[in-house]
Scaffold this motif. Sequence first.
Motif, PDB file in Angstrom:
ATOM      1  N   PRO A  79       0.836  -1.211   0.000  1.00  0.00           N
ATOM      2  CA  PRO A  79       0.000   0.000   0.000  1.00  0.00           C
ATOM      3  C   PRO A  79       0.872   1.262   0.000  1.00  0.00           C
ATOM      4  N   PRO A  80       0.490   2.289  -0.783  1.00  0.00           N
ATOM      5  CA  PRO A  80       1.280   3.522  -0.816  1.00  0.00           C
ATOM      6  C   PRO A  80       1.272   4.200   0.558  1.00  0.00           C
ATOM      7  N   SER A  81       2.431   4.618   1.014  1.00  0.00           N
ATOM      8  CA  SER A  81       2.555   5.255   2.326  1.00  0.00           C
ATOM      9  C   SER A  81       3.864   6.022   2.386  1.00  0.00           C
ATOM     10  N   ARG A  82       3.994   6.823   3.409  1.00  0.00           N
ATOM     11  CA  ARG A  82       5.253   7.528   3.604  1.00  0.00           C
ATOM     12  C   ARG A  82       6.364   6.520   3.893  1.00  0.00           C
ATOM     13  N   GLU A  83       6.044   5.455   4.612  1.00  0.00           N
ATOM     14  CA  GLU A  83       7.048   4.429   4.919  1.00  0.00           C
ATOM     15  C   GLU A  83       7.537   3.726   3.654  1.00  0.00           C
ATOM     16  N   LEU A  84       6.619   3.459   2.724  1.00  0.00           N
ATOM     17  CA  LEU A  84       7.033   2.865   1.451  1.00  0.00           C
ATOM     18  C   LEU A  84       7.887   3.851   0.674  1.00  0.00           C
ATOM     19  N   GLU A  85       7.556   5.129   0.739  1.00  0.00           N
ATOM     20  CA  GLU A  85       8.368   6.157   0.068  1.00  0.00           C
ATOM     21  C   GLU A  85       9.793   6.156   0.629  1.00  0.00           C
ATOM     22  N   VAL A  86       9.934   5.986   1.941  1.00  0.00           N
ATOM     23  CA  VAL A  86      11.261   5.877   2.556  1.00  0.00           C
ATOM     24  C   VAL A  86      12.017   4.702   1.940  1.00  0.00           C
ATOM     25  N   ALA A  87      11.361   3.551   1.858  1.00  0.00           N
ATOM     26  CA  ALA A  87      12.001   2.357   1.296  1.00  0.00           C
ATOM     27  C   ALA A  87      12.414   2.578  -0.158  1.00  0.00           C
ATOM     28  N   LEU A  88      11.554   3.232  -0.941  1.00  0.00           N
ATOM     29  CA  LEU A  88      11.871   3.495  -2.349  1.00  0.00           C
ATOM     30  C   LEU A  88      13.072   4.426  -2.487  1.00  0.00           C
ATOM     31  N   MET A  89      13.150   5.452  -1.640  1.00  0.00           N
ATOM     32  CA  MET A  89      14.275   6.376  -1.691  1.00  0.00           C
ATOM     33  C   MET A  89      15.562   5.699  -1.206  1.00  0.00           C
ATOM     34  N   GLN A  90      15.446   4.825  -0.216  1.00  0.00           N
ATOM     35  CA  GLN A  90      16.617   4.070   0.232  1.00  0.00           C
ATOM     36  C   GLN A  90      17.084   3.105  -0.855  1.00  0.00           C
ATOM     37  N   ASP A  91      16.131   2.587  -1.637  1.00  0.00           N
ATOM     38  CA  ASP A  91      16.496   1.742  -2.784  1.00  0.00           C
ATOM     39  C   ASP A  91      17.326   2.532  -3.798  1.00  0.00           C
ATOM     40  N   ILE A  92      16.964   3.786  -4.017  1.00  0.00           N
ATOM     41  CA  ILE A  92      17.728   4.622  -4.955  1.00  0.00           C
ATOM     42  C   ILE A  92      19.160   4.782  -4.471  1.00  0.00           C
ATOM     43  N   VAL A  93      19.329   5.042  -3.188  1.00  0.00           N
ATOM     44  CA  VAL A  93      20.680   5.189  -2.630  1.00  0.00           C
ATOM     45  C   VAL A  93      21.454   3.883  -2.779  1.00  0.00           C
ATOM     46  N   ALA A  94      20.791   2.757  -2.540  1.00  0.00           N
ATOM     47  CA  ALA A  94      21.462   1.459  -2.699  1.00  0.00           C
ATOM     48  C   ALA A  94      21.899   1.248  -4.143  1.00  0.00           C
ATOM     49  N   ARG A  95      21.050   1.637  -5.089  1.00  0.00           N
ATOM     50  CA  ARG A  95      21.428   1.500  -6.500  1.00  0.00           C
ATOM     51  C   ARG A  95      22.583   2.438  -6.848  1.00  0.00           C
ATOM     52  N   ALA A  96      22.598   3.618  -6.244  1.00  0.00           N
ATOM     53  CA  ALA A  96      23.702   4.557  -6.494  1.00  0.00           C
ATOM     54  C   ALA A  96      25.020   3.999  -5.963  1.00  0.00           C
ATOM     55  N   GLY A 141      -0.056   6.765  -7.999  1.00  0.00           N
ATOM     56  CA  GLY A 141       0.182   5.641  -7.100  1.00  0.00           C
ATOM     57  C   GLY A 141      -0.462   5.823  -5.739  1.00  0.00           C
ATOM     58  N   GLY A 142      -0.989   7.030  -5.488  1.00  0.00           N
ATOM     59  CA  GLY A 142      -1.686   7.272  -4.236  1.00  0.00           C
ATOM     60  C   GLY A 142      -0.792   7.588  -3.053  1.00  0.00           C
ATOM     61  N   PHE A 143       0.442   8.024  -3.323  1.00  0.00           N
ATOM     62  CA  PHE A 143       1.341   8.372  -2.230  1.00  0.00           C
ATOM     63  C   PHE A 143       0.915   9.700  -1.599  1.00  0.00           C
ATOM     64  N   PRO A 144       1.239   9.896  -0.313  1.00  0.00           N
ATOM     65  CA  PRO A 144       0.863  11.155   0.343  1.00  0.00           C
ATOM     66  C   PRO A 144       1.475  12.360  -0.369  1.00  0.00           C
ATOM     67  N   GLY A 145       0.689  13.449  -0.460  1.00  0.00           N
ATOM     68  CA  GLY A 145       1.163  14.654  -1.134  1.00  0.00           C
ATOM     69  C   GLY A 145       0.878  14.579  -2.621  1.00  0.00           C
ATOM     70  N   GLY A 146       1.008  15.703  -3.281  1.00  0.00           N
ATOM     71  CA  GLY A 146       0.720  15.764  -4.703  1.00  0.00           C
ATOM     72  C   GLY A 146       1.962  15.954  -5.541  1.00  0.00           C
ATOM     73  N   ALA A 147       1.803  16.632  -6.676  1.00  0.00           N
ATOM     74  CA  ALA A 147       2.897  16.837  -7.625  1.00  0.00           C
ATOM     75  C   ALA A 147       4.032  17.654  -7.017  1.00  0.00           C
TER      76      ALA A 147
END
Length: 199
Positions: A79-96, A141-147
């Motif tokens: 489910p879209p959430s701020r916590e999932l957004e954290v995980a997605l951003m941490q994934d970006i750092v891991a890929r970097a 995707g229904g994440f908190p906040g807009g554009a």
Amino acid sequence: MVSNPGRRTALLDAGIEVIAAAGARGLTFRAVDEEAGVPTGTTSNYFANRDALLRELGHYVFVRLTPDADTVAARLAEPPSRELEVALMQDIVARARADRAGYLALFELRLEAARRPELQEAFTARYRANLDEITTAHVEGGFPGGATTALLLYLAMSGLLLEHLTLPGVMDVDDAGLEDLVRALVVAVVPAPEREQLA
């Protein structure tokens, strides 16, 4: 023009490595040939000139840095959430961390486009399309906040990656500290779920 998709991709990967190590000014056909371990003159058989190579690298770097589709699908099944957004951003750092050269090349290509108007238009269109994709994924995707939240997150993560990959001593954090920093960044940018705001 030679048509061998596997060889072309290998040359583009070599071009990314050359730009990451030597900057865009170090990008020559000979340097790409040497990095790819192919005979001298191979790169010139695939790309009409240096500008054509730079343009293709400006597109290819996004292909190279795109995460595995199955991994993304698994993440987005949550489910879209701020916590999932954290995980997605941490994934970006891991890929970097895993492809430092790819991200450094991304920054170098931007700088080259800033110096060369003939590349700026093409690069701006590609980077704008990337930002539009990110914004659409966030909003639809229904994440908190807009554009605006998506844009702020994009800008904040771009700055964090630039600092971490170019001058890591500025932030002076280890891997765990960097993950904590990413979490703090997301919490600061992405609105809390309504239930947290009401508490």
